[in-house]
Scaffold this motif. Structure first.
Motif, PDB file in Angstrom:
ATOM      1  N   TYR A  44       0.752  -1.291   0.099  1.00 35.55           N
ATOM      2  CA  TYR A  44      -0.031  -0.069  -0.030  1.00 35.55           C
ATOM      3  C   TYR A  44       0.953   1.245   0.067  1.00 35.55           C
ATOM      4  O   TYR A  44       0.549   2.316  -0.716  1.00 35.55           O
ATOM      5  CB  TYR A  44      -1.152  -0.047   1.049  1.00 35.55           C
ATOM      6  N   CYS A  45       2.026   1.289   0.730  1.00 30.12           N
ATOM      7  CA  CYS A  45       2.786   2.479   0.966  1.00 30.12           C
ATOM      8  C   CYS A  45       4.542   2.310   0.390  1.00 30.12           C
ATOM      9  O   CYS A  45       5.213   3.169   0.426  1.00 30.12           O
ATOM     10  CB  CYS A  45       2.657   2.985   2.253  1.00 30.12           C
ATOM     11  N   SER A  46       4.643   0.958  -0.048  1.00 32.20           N
ATOM     12  CA  SER A  46       5.900   0.675  -0.488  1.00 32.20           C
ATOM     13  C   SER A  46       7.124   0.954   0.576  1.00 32.20           C
ATOM     14  O   SER A  46       8.077   1.244   0.299  1.00 32.20           O
ATOM     15  CB  SER A  46       6.462   1.410  -1.646  1.00 32.20           C
ATOM     16  N   LYS A  47       6.819   0.794   1.755  1.00 33.91           N
ATOM     17  CA  LYS A  47       7.613   1.008   2.825  1.00 33.91           C
ATOM     18  C   LYS A  47       8.332  -0.434   3.117  1.00 33.91           C
ATOM     19  O   LYS A  47       7.578  -1.295   3.181  1.00 33.91           O
ATOM     20  CB  LYS A  47       6.942   1.489   4.255  1.00 33.91           C
ATOM     21  N   GLU A  48       9.820  -0.257   2.937  1.00 36.66           N
ATOM     22  CA  GLU A  48      10.634  -1.556   3.351  1.00 36.66           C
ATOM     23  C   GLU A  48      10.818  -1.749   4.762  1.00 36.66           C
ATOM     24  O   GLU A  48      11.094  -0.871   5.462  1.00 36.66           O
ATOM     25  CB  GLU A  48      11.821  -1.727   2.439  1.00 36.66           C
ATOM     26  N   GLN A  49      10.720  -2.797   5.292  1.00 32.21           N
ATOM     27  CA  GLN A  49      10.565  -3.111   6.805  1.00 32.21           C
ATOM     28  C   GLN A  49      11.095  -4.521   7.078  1.00 32.21           C
ATOM     29  O   GLN A  49      11.062  -5.223   6.187  1.00 32.21           O
ATOM     30  CB  GLN A  49       9.390  -2.948   7.316  1.00 32.21           C
ATOM     31  N   PRO A  50      11.491  -4.965   8.162  1.00 33.92           N
ATOM     32  CA  PRO A  50      11.848  -6.305   8.484  1.00 33.92           C
ATOM     33  C   PRO A  50      10.575  -7.221   8.278  1.00 33.92           C
ATOM     34  O   PRO A  50       9.332  -6.898   8.585  1.00 33.92           O
ATOM     35  CB  PRO A  50      12.321  -6.418  10.135  1.00 33.92           C
ATOM     36  N   PHE A  51      11.013  -8.421   8.009  1.00 38.39           N
ATOM     37  CA  PHE A  51       9.747  -9.432   7.729  1.00 38.39           C
ATOM     38  C   PHE A  51       8.920  -9.687   9.137  1.00 38.39           C
ATOM     39  O   PHE A  51       9.506 -10.018  10.041  1.00 38.39           O
ATOM     40  CB  PHE A  51      10.171 -10.710   7.119  1.00 38.39           C
ATOM     41  N   SER A  52       7.611  -9.610   8.953  1.00 39.89           N
ATOM     42  CA  SER A  52       6.697 -10.036  10.115  1.00 39.89           C
ATOM     43  C   SER A  52       5.483 -10.736   9.441  1.00 39.89           C
ATOM     44  O   SER A  52       4.957 -10.465   8.374  1.00 39.89           O
ATOM     45  CB  SER A  52       6.338  -8.789  10.774  1.00 39.89           C
ATOM     46  N   LYS A  53       5.145 -11.907  10.274  1.00 43.10           N
ATOM     47  CA  LYS A  53       4.308 -12.880   9.622  1.00 43.10           C
ATOM     48  C   LYS A  53       2.802 -12.207   9.793  1.00 43.10           C
ATOM     49  O   LYS A  53       1.901 -12.474   9.008  1.00 43.10           O
ATOM     50  CB  LYS A  53       4.186 -14.194  10.493  1.00 43.10           C
ATOM     51  N   ASP A  54       2.470 -11.510  11.043  1.00 39.96           N
ATOM     52  CA  ASP A  54       1.241 -11.266  11.426  1.00 39.96           C
ATOM     53  C   ASP A  54       1.053  -9.772  11.813  1.00 39.96           C
ATOM     54  O   ASP A  54      -0.138  -9.327  11.721  1.00 39.96           O
ATOM     55  CB  ASP A  54       0.687 -11.915  12.682  1.00 39.96           C
ATOM     56  N   LYS A  55       2.162  -9.063  11.952  1.00 40.94           N
ATOM     57  CA  LYS A  55       2.149  -7.616  12.408  1.00 40.94           C
ATOM     58  C   LYS A  55       1.796  -6.723  11.018  1.00 40.94           C
ATOM     59  O   LYS A  55       2.078  -6.977  10.012  1.00 40.94           O
ATOM     60  CB  LYS A  55       3.424  -7.106  12.898  1.00 40.94           C
TER      61      LYS A  55
END
Length: 398
Positions: free
Chosen positions: A315-326
């Motif tokens: 939705y916003c193309s923000k790169e971040q660490p992988f998270s399964k549910d957050k």
């Protein structure tokens, strides 16, 4: 309060009075201050030495031809030679140049005087036909090839100008110059850096996002460490797409294909394999981003598919660490696969009555199906009352 504190200290130290405790404290404090001053002087001398080295490199590049190497340093244990080309662009003139500007976020360097890009693995696209390209550029060469797509006669050209990274510049990597290639993403980079202790050159290869890369200086054996979180691309891609129209020919690339923070990904990150997943995964084997592991296996050509460590919000193309549910740390939307439940849960869970659990009270709401047993109407007190009413009705008719 201060005098009382020293009196209590003098009483607690056996064999010493208050004056002796105060003199001992002042002596230790003076030694600590002098030690800190010596450390600061050594640090200033090292910074001056690095600045002098950078200045000498700049003067050498002005005197010599830019196409020739200006500094050589042989690595121990191998016969290869490190050839260094001094960057032509200064960080003060960074905003004056046109092109796709490469900025780095969260850069951390340790044991390094200065650093510079050596190799860049680029994901690009032909401006005319939209053909996907995997390009590798080093500091002394340019990419020039004809487009391999049928019906496209575009000459693809891409050039990268690097900048020096140091304590005063921790964000500006370099500039891509091209009128025929759209730079979509950067998969991996390799850096050339100088040791902070001995000023010798070293190479750190295959740097990926969110993972620290370390090496050892072969001269002084000090540790060199580089870590960065993300690379952002800024440039006038929309004007490049508008200028690609030549005569009656229109470019097939109609939207900005780059991963730009703030703009959504194509199809909001979903693919044909996972239609309800709104994110792209960045795989550490190749450093590229794909919607899912199946797309990675089909398109990347990697032998193995390791677990992705980073993700990009659809939705916003923000790169971040992988998270399964957050949810996304920037926009707060759920980007993983939605959890399916078999209960109503106040309207937030399952809303399809056909898939709802039979134990849920909402399963037969507004339905013609049986919701309760009719046995209570046939036996017991209800049956007796019904028989009495039937008997009264029959007597009245008689």
């Amino acid at each position: 309060e201060k005098k009382q504190r020293w009196i209590m200290i003098g009483k607690s130290v056996p064999g010493k009075d208050v004056k002796q405790c105060i003199n001992r404290f002042n002596k230790i404090r003076k030694q600590v201050v002098e030690q800190k001053q010596r450390q600061n002087q050594l640090l200033e001398e090292k910074l001056k030495a690095v600045a002098m080295q950078m200045q000498t490199l700049k003067t050498k590049t002005k005197l010599k031809n830019l196409s020739e190497p200006t500094h050589d340093n042989k690595t121990y244990g191998t016969e290869t030679t490190i050839k260094f080309h001094m960057p032509r662009i200064d960080e003060s003139d960074f905003d004056k140049y046109q092109g796709v500007k490469c900025l780095v976020d969260g850069l951390e360097i340790s044991g390094i005087g200065w650093a510079c890009i050596r190799n860049v693995n680029v994901q690009g696209m032909c401006i005319s036909c939209g053909l996907s390209l995997d390009i590798e550029i080093n500091e002394s060469s340019e990419y020039k090839e004809w487009c391999a797509s049928k019906g496209c006669s575009k000459l693809l050209h891409l050039k990268f100008e690097a900048l020096l990274l140091h304590n005063q510049n921790l964000s500006k990597l370099g500039i891509f110059d091209s009128s025929s290639v759209i730079v979509q993403d950067i998969a991996k980079i390799s850096m050339r850096c100088s040791c902070f202790e001995c000023a010798k050159l070293a190479v750190v290869v295959n740097l990926v996002r969110g993972k620290a890369s370390e090496t050892i200086c072969h001269d002084c054996h000090s540790r060199i460490r580089i870590l960065y979180q993300n690379i952002n691309l800024q440039g006038e891609t929309k004007q490049l797409l508008a200028s690609s129209k030549v005569g009656n020919f229109k470019s097939k690339v109609k939207r900005d294909p780059r991963i730009v923070p703030g703009n959504p990904l194509p199809n909001e990150g979903a693919c044909k394999h996972y239609r309800k997943s709104h994110r792209w995964l960045r795989f550490p084997c190749c450093g590229k981003a794909y919607p899912c592991d199946v797309c990675h296996e089909l398109e990347s050509g990697c032998d193995e598919t390791p677990w992705a460590r980073r993700q990009i919000c659809g939705y916003c193309s923000k790169e971040q660490p992988f998270s399964k549910d957050k949810p996304c740390i920037h926009c707060g939307k759920s980007i993983g696969l939605a959890k399916f439940t078999s209960h109503w849960e106040g309207g937030k869970g399952q809303r399809n009555q056909a898939k709802m659990s039979g134990k849920d009270s909402k399963k037969y709401t507004n339905s013609n199906l049986k919701t309760s047993s009719n046995k209570a109407k046939r036996v017991g007190n209800a049956k007796k009352l019904k028989d009495i009413e039937m008997k009264k009705v029959s007597d009245q008719k008689a």
